[in-house]
Design a protein around this motif. Structure first.
Motif, PDB file in Angstrom:
ATOM      1  N   SER A 103      10.934 -24.654 -25.118  1.00  0.00           N
ATOM      2  CA  SER A 103      12.081 -25.176 -24.732  1.00  0.00           C
ATOM      3  C   SER A 103      12.202 -26.053 -23.326  1.00  0.00           C
ATOM      4  CB  SER A 103      13.177 -24.118 -24.713  1.00  0.00           C
ATOM      5  OG  SER A 103      12.819 -23.117 -23.824  1.00  0.00           O
ATOM      6  N   ILE A 104      10.766 -26.272 -22.941  1.00  0.00           N
ATOM      7  CA  ILE A 104      10.681 -27.196 -21.648  1.00  0.00           C
ATOM      8  C   ILE A 104      10.883 -28.569 -22.196  1.00  0.00           C
ATOM      9  CG2 ILE A 104       8.879 -28.348 -20.330  1.00  0.00           C
ATOM     10  CD1 ILE A 104       7.466 -25.502 -20.570  1.00  0.00           C
ATOM     11  N   GLU A 105      11.971 -29.234 -21.136  1.00  0.00           N
ATOM     12  CA  GLU A 105      12.643 -30.585 -21.600  1.00  0.00           C
ATOM     13  C   GLU A 105      11.552 -31.598 -21.136  1.00  0.00           C
ATOM     14  OE1 GLU A 105      16.582 -30.875 -20.178  1.00  0.00           O
ATOM     15  OE2 GLU A 105      17.288 -29.040 -21.088  1.00  0.00           O
ATOM     16  N   ASP A 106      10.828 -31.597 -20.319  1.00  0.00           N
ATOM     17  CA  ASP A 106       9.914 -32.624 -19.783  1.00  0.00           C
ATOM     18  C   ASP A 106       8.799 -32.602 -20.874  1.00  0.00           C
ATOM     19  OD1 ASP A 106       7.800 -34.040 -18.764  1.00  0.00           O
ATOM     20  OD2 ASP A 106       8.745 -33.465 -16.838  1.00  0.00           O
ATOM     21  N   HIS A 107       8.712 -33.571 -21.755  1.00  0.00           N
ATOM     22  CA  HIS A 107       7.924 -33.397 -22.774  1.00  0.00           C
ATOM     23  C   HIS A 107       6.347 -33.434 -22.207  1.00  0.00           C
ATOM     24  CE1 HIS A 107       8.006 -33.393 -27.084  1.00  0.00           C
ATOM     25  NE2 HIS A 107       6.847 -34.315 -27.310  1.00  0.00           N
ATOM     26  N   ALA A 108       6.237 -34.222 -21.365  1.00  0.00           N
ATOM     27  CA  ALA A 108       4.780 -34.232 -20.832  1.00  0.00           C
ATOM     28  C   ALA A 108       4.393 -32.981 -20.300  1.00  0.00           C
ATOM     29  CB  ALA A 108       4.830 -35.607 -19.807  1.00  0.00           C
ATOM     30  N   ILE A 109       4.940 -32.291 -19.737  1.00  0.00           N
ATOM     31  CA  ILE A 109       4.572 -30.981 -19.151  1.00  0.00           C
ATOM     32  C   ILE A 109       4.507 -30.118 -20.046  1.00  0.00           C
ATOM     33  CG2 ILE A 109       5.365 -29.159 -17.648  1.00  0.00           C
ATOM     34  CD1 ILE A 109       6.665 -30.976 -15.774  1.00  0.00           C
ATOM     35  N   LYS A 110       5.273 -30.053 -21.241  1.00  0.00           N
ATOM     36  CA  LYS A 110       5.150 -29.303 -22.293  1.00  0.00           C
ATOM     37  C   LYS A 110       3.897 -29.431 -22.984  1.00  0.00           C
ATOM     38  CE  LYS A 110       8.026 -29.472 -25.870  1.00  0.00           C
ATOM     39  NZ  LYS A 110       9.398 -29.330 -26.469  1.00  0.00           N
ATOM     40  N   GLU A 111       3.559 -30.816 -23.328  1.00  0.00           N
ATOM     41  CA  GLU A 111       2.293 -31.214 -24.024  1.00  0.00           C
ATOM     42  C   GLU A 111       1.124 -30.590 -23.395  1.00  0.00           C
ATOM     43  OE1 GLU A 111       1.956 -32.751 -27.319  1.00  0.00           O
ATOM     44  OE2 GLU A 111       3.718 -31.343 -26.928  1.00  0.00           O
ATOM     45  N   GLN A 112       1.376 -31.017 -21.834  1.00  0.00           N
ATOM     46  CA  GLN A 112       0.076 -30.433 -21.036  1.00  0.00           C
ATOM     47  C   GLN A 112      -0.211 -28.933 -21.165  1.00  0.00           C
ATOM     48  OE1 GLN A 112       0.530 -32.460 -17.197  1.00  0.00           O
ATOM     49  NE2 GLN A 112      -1.589 -31.621 -16.568  1.00  0.00           N
ATOM     50  N   ILE A 113       0.878 -28.187 -21.097  1.00  0.00           N
ATOM     51  CA  ILE A 113       0.894 -26.719 -21.227  1.00  0.00           C
ATOM     52  C   ILE A 113       0.086 -26.361 -22.413  1.00  0.00           C
ATOM     53  CG2 ILE A 113       2.170 -24.636 -21.548  1.00  0.00           C
ATOM     54  CD1 ILE A 113       4.023 -25.841 -19.010  1.00  0.00           C
ATOM     55  N   PHE A 114       0.762 -26.884 -23.583  1.00  0.00           N
ATOM     56  CA  PHE A 114       0.086 -26.415 -25.025  1.00  0.00           C
ATOM     57  C   PHE A 114      -1.251 -26.860 -24.939  1.00  0.00           C
ATOM     58  CE2 PHE A 114       4.538 -26.361 -27.107  1.00  0.00           C
ATOM     59  CZ  PHE A 114       4.343 -24.891 -27.209  1.00  0.00           C
ATOM     60  N   LYS A 115      -1.740 -28.094 -24.315  1.00  0.00           N
ATOM     61  CA  LYS A 115      -3.309 -28.338 -24.595  1.00  0.00           C
ATOM     62  C   LYS A 115      -3.976 -27.581 -23.549  1.00  0.00           C
ATOM     63  CE  LYS A 115      -5.722 -32.712 -24.402  1.00  0.00           C
ATOM     64  NZ  LYS A 115      -5.793 -34.024 -23.624  1.00  0.00           N
ATOM     65  N   LEU A 116      -3.680 -27.036 -22.255  1.00  0.00           N
ATOM     66  CA  LEU A 116      -4.427 -26.399 -21.661  1.00  0.00           C
ATOM     67  C   LEU A 116      -4.461 -25.076 -22.241  1.00  0.00           C
ATOM     68  CD1 LEU A 116      -2.953 -27.359 -17.964  1.00  0.00           C
ATOM     69  CD2 LEU A 116      -5.483 -27.533 -18.627  1.00  0.00           C
ATOM     70  N   LEU A 117      -3.373 -24.460 -22.813  1.00  0.00           N
ATOM     71  CA  LEU A 117      -3.413 -23.293 -23.464  1.00  0.00           C
ATOM     72  C   LEU A 117      -4.405 -23.315 -24.826  1.00  0.00           C
ATOM     73  CD1 LEU A 117       0.393 -22.002 -23.297  1.00  0.00           C
ATOM     74  CD2 LEU A 117      -1.875 -20.888 -22.176  1.00  0.00           C
ATOM     75  N   ASN A 118      -4.431 -24.404 -25.287  1.00  0.00           N
ATOM     76  CA  ASN A 118      -5.266 -24.734 -26.687  1.00  0.00           C
ATOM     77  C   ASN A 118      -4.760 -23.932 -27.557  1.00  0.00           C
ATOM     78  OD1 ASN A 118      -7.099 -25.527 -28.234  1.00  0.00           O
ATOM     79  ND2 ASN A 118      -8.854 -24.081 -27.507  1.00  0.00           N
ATOM     80  N   PHE A 119      -3.139 -23.814 -27.479  1.00  0.00           N
ATOM     81  CA  PHE A 119      -2.423 -23.274 -28.715  1.00  0.00           C
ATOM     82  C   PHE A 119      -1.991 -24.083 -29.750  1.00  0.00           C
ATOM     83  CE2 PHE A 119       1.414 -20.945 -29.874  1.00  0.00           C
ATOM     84  CZ  PHE A 119       0.901 -19.752 -30.274  1.00  0.00           C
ATOM     85  N   ARG A 120      -2.080 -23.856 -31.091  1.00  0.00           N
ATOM     86  CA  ARG A 120      -1.506 -24.462 -32.070  1.00  0.00           C
ATOM     87  C   ARG A 120      -0.249 -23.939 -32.480  1.00  0.00           C
ATOM     88  NH1 ARG A 120      -5.639 -25.097 -36.881  1.00  0.00           N
ATOM     89  NH2 ARG A 120      -5.740 -22.717 -36.362  1.00  0.00           N
ATOM     90  N   ASP A 121       1.001 -24.599 -31.988  1.00  0.00           N
ATOM     91  CA  ASP A 121       2.314 -24.067 -32.176  1.00  0.00           C
ATOM     92  C   ASP A 121       2.656 -24.840 -33.472  1.00  0.00           C
ATOM     93  OD1 ASP A 121       4.561 -22.555 -31.748  1.00  0.00           O
ATOM     94  OD2 ASP A 121       5.246 -24.243 -30.861  1.00  0.00           O
ATOM     95  N   HIS A 122       3.106 -23.730 -34.525  1.00  0.00           N
ATOM     96  CA  HIS A 122       3.829 -24.213 -35.739  1.00  0.00           C
ATOM     97  C   HIS A 122       5.216 -23.497 -36.009  1.00  0.00           C
ATOM     98  CE1 HIS A 122       0.137 -21.626 -37.012  1.00  0.00           C
ATOM     99  NE2 HIS A 122       1.069 -21.091 -36.465  1.00  0.00           N
TER     100      HIS A 122
END
Lengths: 431, 431, 431, 431
Positions: A412-431
């Motif tokens: 639910s992070i609104e800032d899309h760029a930050i959210k993407e960066q976090i997912f990328k750093l976590l290397n987590f595939r969210d589905h």
């Protein structure tokens, strides 16, 4: 005092799903079980948060404590006619077995870490200070509580007694492996305890194993290994542990910073103050923790409130593999990103590590003596010198590192760029 | 709404010690399990006070609810290709199975008696009112929560569905017999469920049993009989029930009479007032009850204080066989004697009766339809007309009456004559 | 003679799947097990033809005999400190337990019927005549073999000893129910033997059961009932029995009528002549029977040849329910029809009946004494006066009658009218 | 031909103690089970002489063959919806599973060694030559018997099918470990097969294991290791094997040297002549072997006579650890001493070695492919690269060498000096 030898008129039995029956033959054991301090163990889960992963694992430390007592009773039955066994140690050995976990608090693992407690110390205090347990033990004979406490402390003179309660193949471990396997429904924890009991031989300093029983011991060590990785270190269980620990941290922090609780945690205050009275400690149990958490779901502090909801309603953290040795930069960067979107990384980005050494020849740190086989010649050989399997794993530590985080908050992070960066750093595939 | 047919990408499994694995194949089932209302069942013991007799019986209603769901899932698997089964009923049947115990409160037996509640009504309210469970069910399709509630209410149109959830050989009973047997360690509850599932045949109005499976059904009925008398009606368990009931009575009485609690039972107030909000009810769980009882050990009211200590520390009442029909005079005389020594017989002299009808052809009161066998000819025969064993016990109610009392209080009566008279009337040999 | 008290230096154990371990503590037991007469029991199946229905049931009488011995060993362990137990009876009791089935021949049921033998008589002869078993028993003390034989014969003076080996709840029955359940995989035979052993109490004339153990005994009686109807009287097993019996009949008939066997049944000749030498009898075992049958598949006599093929290759007879009391005319008519098409009804149209009385108060015929409960008052009550369940089935004989026939032979009858008539009379739906 | 898809009207079930039920869904499987060739497996023990050590191990190859079939049936059920599985292979896979052991003779281990036979060749011959099995298989479709034979031969094109029947984690091994553990009563052979089945994934060339199931596979490999050393290579079992082998050797030797048997071994003659007809081979079973041995106890040749008595009456050889590589001189000297006292060392001084490789990456010799894990990424990794435990034992062969001898014969040597020397060289403590 006649108490010492007072046998019950009729043996009392408890129906036990693991050992079939737990038999009580001595009045003192019967009386110890009836104390409030021992009954309190009914209100403390044996496996803490494991029931959130394996729903069957709802059994209590009461359950386990009776089991350890029963195993020791059977061991003594097998060895009491042998030369190296000192008959006078029977009762001290049985009492130490029964009482060895008496000092456990609720969810000990998290609890002890946050409040710097040690359950073994509490066990000894309950045995030595003014409690019902102490009163009963003193009636056995002068100095008896001290003897029992020393066995718990592993400083008791008769090392054979200590090794029955606490070694790499002791009654404690045998019971918990079998019992936890039974209640979780996991088949890995099973091994042939009856066979192990039959090949145990007392020596001056410890229990050794007749070499014909080597395979049963190998099987026990493999069971232990499997239970650690399949059950005890299960990442979902650890997720609940992480949240629990953070709740205690937060509550303590709030208390220290003058936060006004709507539901004041009376029973926890002395813990927050690092000055625990034994009588207060004995009132702590799982229900108290649940009760506070349930009520704290309505506190105004958003972190306490959120974490408690997560624990009570089982909304756990997700996780990824994470080696903090190697990936310290990633972690630091994630912390920054979390802070940028007002998620406190102290509570919401948590590294948790598990490691286990399935068997070792030298485990001086833990004070666990190795397992010895008694060869037909009478000679004693350390297990790993004889077993190919055990040799292969001796001294090999296995580790597992995970990073835990609240997936819903990140989503639910609104800032899309930050959210993407976090997912990328976590290397987590969210589905 | 696509939800209805949404299958999970990958089947999710729970490790279950009784059924080995519980398999979840539908998104809606997975989501229902994750609701706070369903997770709450983890904090309510399946067998109430039984764990004070059989220490293994610490399992929760969460545990059992998953089990019932799993059995129904397997039943549907076996019958879904058959003509009389309506494929559209699958999901309503699974949901009803999973949720059938949702409305249980802590220690329901005592609770419902004292506060005139009915857990099945609460189950229906949770399904129909504003809850997470309701929200999910509504997403399946309009009117879906109502369907599920009707199955629970046994008024659902498709009687076959009702009979799977609730009959004399339903998924509920099969699970609790097997599960309670497993956790208590009692072997009597075992029967060959797999065989029963294989011989179940759907008909228009109910599940019937292929006659070749008659022996498995006989075995199931005997297991049920044994579990009732060996476990569920165990006199020690009932002793704890008696105390629990009296605690609730006392607390309610004190509340109604303006007693000032040191620890006010916030969560119980609406119960005392006979006006229970659903949201309040959902906060009630075993930990709340234990927490209050633990704190009430320090109340000034001596009866509340004493009864709570008894429950928490397991100092239960003793008992004797007592038929209050025949022995009404004795009972009245005992009450008089108790009052003479200031022991309130309303709390300390309690008659408790259990009775069970292992199988009946007509059980209209309970709404349980009899069991039918399907003969090779296709004809249906009621079980007791075919089974010698079942015929022998059909309709035979067995009863057990006991009188409970606090032995320590009687022992400490100072007036020797009264004490002796009490012991004599109780016909109790104290040693 | 020192043999009597000779304990083994180290207890010997057999791994047993049912009792986990069988423990041998006495030299004499060890030596008896090693005799050829006892080893022969390895070559005789415990359940005769049952393995043709339940493929798991391939266990031998050796297996069961060790089990009965082990149960008796445990019973004695439980009661040996009690007043009514005479310590001098220990060894006679153990030996009788171990040896009680020594006289069984292969497929005893059919064998004894055809050749008018009685295995209990052979058991006694092996104990009393010139055998290895006898030699060992005599070394215990003079008259010892006679004592053991009398226990088998139920005429031994100490009735308590007899009742341990042979009563309605003896070691023999307990072992075979548990063992046969284990090997067939049928769950019905299970009951809580450990509990029963714990509530056994010796009295002057027999073992009685502490009344608190009543439910365990009920469960045992139900297990017995189920095993009889589910396993022992299974109609497919009986079909194989019928064929086996007819093979022996035919072979005897052929022998008596001077038929020249290609493979002469040397080991059976003395049976055909009704004059069995013990040494001949001891050479008879399952392999011998199989060997002859295998070879007789090639005999010229078409009936012997056909029946042996059927047995070896498991081409069994089909069956229908048939009450020969009521349907004598039908049977006679079927015989006529069979004869018209050259199928000998003496071999191919066979009525077989089973009946069982699950429990009785008076079973004088069988010499089985009823089961007594020992009430808390010390009084003894016959089981059915106290147990609702047992009372319900006491004295109720259940019967089952079947008619067996070779479906393939009937199918290949060329005269269509006769064939149809036979099928009609048999009321058999052939598909 | 319609046979191919002919499903049974009603699924047939066998009660199986290991898998609970074996389900037959196809007419062809049902018909294969009913053939004389398959029924013959009832008369061949799965574990040869093991029952002389573990008395419970009396189960037959029939038993095991049904089990392997059932496991394969379940595997196919789990994978049949997956892409890499070719639905057309279902029946060939099931038939190969059921029939894979069809060619076993009695006591195959010894038998094959002495007579240079190979049971897998006989399995293929039974499938391909004129047998009932062949006739049924041909009705499925042209070339079907050849397909099944090729799976047995591991040359079948679809390697996935081969890997289900024969790999390092195939249905054959899973069944025998579980089954042999069940019947012996040894607990080591247990592992969680259901879990393994759930994590099996088909790929083009073989079954791989989802990595989350790694621990279950580790447990399986440890079970296998334990069963080999605890059960299959048990030195007492090998003692009986040694005697059995020597009996066959002696009988063949006598035959070749014109000895006149009192009981001529008709069924063995073609073996002695190295020219075995399939129809003769199919008549060989355990009963035939026992029958000959029983009769040969009375032959005049003292060696044959003695060895047969030993086998039938279980008078086995004793043994000592003996490494013939190192101790060749000792062995030679013992042979000389034996010959000096007329004990033929060819029959009475026997070296027997066992060796096992619990897991290997390259086992080309045996044609066993390694086990692969399927990682979450989809990548495949060989098991030992991922499992610490398996890595530790990979490629490690364990060996055991023993020297067997008849203790009674040595004890009765009259020349004291020679006797002493033999005992000394054997390093055997006789008591």
């Amino acid at each position: 005092m006649a108490y010492k030898d007072e046998q019950l008129h009729e043996v009392k039995v408890f129906k036990d799903p693991v050992h079939r029956y737990v038999r009580v033959e001595d009045q003192v054991i019967w009386d110890l079980i009836a104390t409030p301090e021992f009954q309190r163990l009914r209100r403390i889960k044996q496996l803490g948060t494991t029931y959130l992963t394996f729903h069957g694992a709802e059994h209590s430390r009461f359950n386990h404590s009776l089991g350890v007592y029963e195993i020791v009773r059977r061991i003594i039955k097998k060895i009491e006619h042998r030369e190296d066994w000192n008959k006078d140690e029977r009762l001290v050995c049985l009492c130490a077995a029964l009482l060895h976990d008496l000092g456990h608090g609720p969810f000990s693992h998290s609890f002890e870490k946050v409040f710097s407690l040690d359950h073994e110390q509490f066990t000894q205090r309950i045995i030595l200070e003014h409690t019902n347990v102490h009163t009963i033990l003193r009636q056995v004979e002068d100095g008896f509580p001290e003897k029992v406490a020393k066995v718990i402390d592993k400083t008791y003179e008769d090392k054979l007694v200590v090794s029955i309660i606490s070694s790499q193949i002791d009654a404690d471990r045998m019971d918990y492996l079998l019992r936890d396997a039974y209640y979780t429904g996991v088949s890995y924890g099973q091994f042939d305890m009856e066979r192990i009991l039959r090949v145990m031989r007392p020596t001056k300093d410890e229990i050794v194993i007749k070499s014909t029983g080597m395979h049963a011991v190998e099987d026990y060590i493999m069971s232990r290994y499997q239970m650690y990785w399949q059950v005890y270190f299960h990442p979902v269980t650890r997720s609940a542990e992480v949240i629990l620990t953070k709740i205690f941290h937060r509550a303590k922090y709030l208390y220290e910073n003058g936060y006004k609780f709507q539901m004041e945690p009376t029973l926890l205050l002395s813990l927050f103050q690092n000055d625990v009275e034994l009588q207060d400690y004995l009132q702590l149990d799982d229900p108290a923790v649940y009760f506070y958490f349930q009520r704290w779901k309505e506190e105004t502090d958003p972190i306490l409130n959120d974490l408690c909801s997560r624990f009570i309603d089982r909304k756990l953290f997700k996780y990824v593999e994470f080696n903090h040795e190697i990936e310290r930069d990633t972690y630091d960067r994630l912390c920054e990103l979390f802070e940028m979107v007002q998620i406190d990384p102290n509570y919401y980005l948590v590294i948790d590590s598990s490691s286990d050494l399935p068997y070792d020849v030298y485990r001086s740190g833990e004070g666990r003596i190795p397992i010895y086989l008694q060869m037909p010649s009478g000679e004693e050989k350390e297990l790993s010198t004889h077993s190919v399997i055990v040799d292969a794993i001796t001294g090999k530590t296995r580790e597992d590192h995970k990073l835990y985080f609240p997936i819903e908050k990140i989503r639910s992070i609104e800032d899309h760029a930050i959210k993407e960066q976090i997912f990328k750093l976590l290397n987590f595939r969210d589905h």
